[in-house]
Design an enzyme around this catalytic site. Structure first.
Site, PDB file in Angstrom:
ATOM      1  CB  CYS A 263      47.013  -2.619  -2.524  1.00 41.61           C
ATOM      2  SG  CYS A 263      46.388  -2.982  -0.910  1.00 41.61           S
TER       3      CYS A 263
ATOM      4  CD  GLU B 127      43.683   4.104  -5.185  1.00 43.63           C
ATOM      5  OE1 GLU B 127      42.960   3.547  -4.339  1.00 43.63           O
ATOM      6  OE2 GLU B 127      44.565   3.497  -5.830  1.00 43.63           O
TER       7      GLU B 127
ATOM      8  CB  SER C 253      33.857  -0.067  -0.570  1.00 41.61           C
ATOM      9  OG  SER C 253      34.938  -0.961  -0.550  1.00 41.61           O
ATOM     10  CB  SER C 254      36.580   0.203  -5.756  1.00 39.10           C
ATOM     11  OG  SER C 254      36.958  -0.422  -6.911  1.00 39.10           O
TER      12      SER C 254
ATOM     13  CG  HIS D 296      34.828   4.655  -0.654  1.00 37.16           C
ATOM     14  ND1 HIS D 296      35.822   4.363  -1.550  1.00 37.16           N
ATOM     15  CD2 HIS D 296      34.459   5.925  -0.917  1.00 37.16           C
ATOM     16  CE1 HIS D 296      36.039   5.416  -2.325  1.00 37.16           C
ATOM     17  NE2 HIS D 296      35.234   6.374  -1.957  1.00 37.16           N
TER      18      HIS D 296
ATOM     19  CG  HIS E  10      37.634   5.168  -7.016  1.00 42.92           C
ATOM     20  ND1 HIS E  10      38.685   5.518  -6.202  1.00 42.92           N
ATOM     21  CD2 HIS E  10      36.876   4.312  -6.292  1.00 42.92           C
ATOM     22  CE1 HIS E  10      38.573   4.879  -5.042  1.00 42.92           C
ATOM     23  NE2 HIS E  10      37.476   4.139  -5.083  1.00 42.92           N
TER      24      HIS E  10
ATOM     25  CB  SER F 252      36.803   0.839   3.903  1.00 42.29           C
ATOM     26  OG  SER F 252      35.976   0.385   2.861  1.00 42.29           O
TER      27      SER F 252
ATOM     28  CB  THR G 188      45.499   0.346  -4.528  1.00 45.42           C
ATOM     29  OG1 THR G 188      44.497   1.153  -3.919  1.00 45.42           O
ATOM     30  CG2 THR G 188      46.764   1.140  -4.695  1.00 45.42           C
TER      31      THR G 188
HETATM   32  S1  SF4 Z   1      44.067   1.745   1.954  1.00 46.71           S
HETATM   33 FE1  SF4 Z   1      44.144  -0.482   2.194  1.00 46.71          FE
HETATM   34  S2  SF4 Z   1      43.274  -1.270   0.280  1.00 46.71           S
HETATM   35 FE2  SF4 Z   1      43.811   0.888  -0.093  1.00 46.71          FE
HETATM   36  S3  SF4 Z   1      45.883   0.820  -0.928  1.00 46.71           S
HETATM   37 FE3  SF4 Z   1      46.085   1.074   1.289  1.00 46.71          FE
HETATM   38  S4  SF4 Z   1      46.341  -0.995   2.147  1.00 46.71           S
HETATM   39 FE4  SF4 Z   1      45.507  -1.170   0.038  1.00 46.71          FE
END
Ligand code: SF4
Length: 435
Positions: free
Chosen positions: A317, A216, A347-348, A125, A214, A409, A279
């Site tokens: 995460c 994800e 971007s969440s 994002h 979202h 991101s 996450t």
């Molecule tokens: S992309 Fe980055 S923020 Fe998303 S789950 Fe993976 S390590 Fe975590």
């Protein structure tokens, strides 16, 4: 970029429409086995392209790193320029999973130099990074009325799956079309899918703390048989109250009409629950929601049965947690006049950084790109509810201290460009160009 034409990590393609049909026909599918089948396929690559790694690393250093951020790190995260003190959060910017995903997308372009190449939506994002990939010839699968249109994706095309993953249905579709799939899904996201799969095998409903729209959460939900997605503690309280006291089923279903599995029945499907999360949600909120469900199941079914009715695996995460912890530390610094948070408006995890600032009664602005800070002294920024606002004269007069951070991101280069715009405004103020 050197020519890599003619080399391919996979043997010739073949169509797999029969496999895709298995799900469409409505038979109960072993989703874990199906995912494993696709991942093991000769057209599926989730390891990257060793031969192009060095070349891509050089490009990414050139495009995304920042001298200013390097200087900040060498000076305990504080520097002063043009009457502006800049204080950088301890943890900020590109996380490991995003960096890996972007590198794989660059590598894929370099490897499949002359092939048609798509991304199922955005790789991450961030508008700048996505724009760069478009410049490199990536086609972003269009979304019409909330539905992705894969009609332009043909057999033999290369399709890159983003860091936050793709739904099982999308994976099946691309597999059935005979596409070459490059999977950049972050291992932390796969970890959540494994948790959901554990729930599935124990006949539990996955309660996913996330936003139902979202990407994800959509992907995670697609790995579950039965699920409900709840966005915050308020919704968690509503659901747990229903578990304990019953309620209006119609109202329940209306409230979660977009956020639960097909055929969901709150009277039948909330007896055994496992917690999962998007996450990038607040780790503290996820933990609190898990505790609430655990207490609810204890009360409803008794302590001796709680393990049958409740499960929570650690799927938060680290990168998200570290960035949230770092802004929590920085907001204790009373010398900071305002906080500048840089990251995609979609971007969440970046949005949550602003929420932490606002929850602590501080002034913060979330921008996606440097040009949101304008020459006339105004700033165009995203509020926590998603609205885009313009604030005039946002920069206090005289010496100012700015706390800065960026979402997982966001390349460091974009953070630098944003801070440079603040410095430019201060310079204009000094010159009398801004009243
Ligand atoms: S992309 Fe980055 S923020 Fe998303 S789950 Fe993976 S390590 Fe975590």
């Amino acid at each position: 970029m050197g020519s890599l034409k003619g080399r391919s990590p996979v043997p010739p393609l073949r169509s797999r429409s029969a496999c895709f049909l298995r799900m469409s026909e409505g038979a109960k599918l072993d989703k874990r086995a199906e995912r494993r089948r696709i991942v093991a396929s000769e057209n599926f690559n989730r390891r990257g392209f060793g031969e192009t790694k060095e070349e891509v690393q050089g490009m990414m250093v050139e495009e995304f790193t920042s001298d200013m951020v390097k200087e900040l790190k060498e000076n305990n995260n504080v520097i002063e320029r043009n009457n502006v003190v800049i204080k950088l959060a301890e943890s900020y910017g590109f996380c490991w999973g995003v960096e890996r995903a972007v590198a794989m997308a660059y590598e894929a372009r370099s490897f499949y130099k002359d092939d048609k190449i798509h991304i199922t939506n955005e790789i991450i994002h961030n508008p700048g990074v996505n724009g760069r990939l478009k410049d490199m010839g990536y086609n972003f699968v269009p979304v019409n009325g909330g539905v992705k249109d894969f009609s332009d994706v043909k057999e033999g095309d290369v399709v890159v799956l983003p860091a936050f993953g793709a739904s099982l249905e999308e994976m099946q579709l691309l597999d059935s079309k005979g596409c070459r799939i490059v999977d950049t899904t972050c291992p932390w996201v796969s970890k959540v899918w494994n948790a959901v799969d554990t729930h599935r095998r124990k006949d539990m409903t996955s309660v996913i703390h996330g936003k139902w729209a979202h990407e994800e959460s959509i992907a995670t939900a697609s790995m579950a048989d039965t699920y409900i997605i709840i966005k915050d503690m308020e919704e968690a309280k509503y659901v747990t109250n229903y578990i304990l006291n019953g309620g209006n089923k119609e109202e329940f279903m209306a409230k979660f009409k977009n956020a639960c599995s097909s055929g969901f029945d709150p009277d039948r499907d909330l007896k055994k629950v496992g917690i999962a999360n998007q996450t990038t949600m607040y780790k503290e909120e996820t933990a609190a929601i898990a505790k609430l469900f655990e207490r609810t199941m204890l009360k409803k079914f008794g302590p001796e049965n709680v393990n049958v009715h409740f499960m929570a695996l650690d799927t938060i995460c680290d990168a998200t947690q570290e960035r949230q912890d770092a802004i929590n530390d920085l907001i204790r610094d009373d010398s900071v006049d305002f906080y500048l948070i840089v990251g995609g408006w979609d971007s969440s995890n970046t949005g949550h950084l602003l929420e932490i600032v606002h929850m602590n009664g501080k002034v913060g602005y979330h921008i996606d790109m440097a040009h949101r800070i304008r020459e006339d002294g105004s700033i165009e920024h995203r509020e926590t509810d998603g609205t885009i606002t313009v604030t005039k004269d946002f920069l206090p007069k005289g010496k100012v201290t700015v706390g800065v951070t960026s979402g997982a991101s966001t390349p460091d280069r974009y953070l630098q460009e944003s801070v440079e715009r603040v410095l430019m405004l201060k310079a204009l103020e000094k010159d009398g160009a801004i009243a």
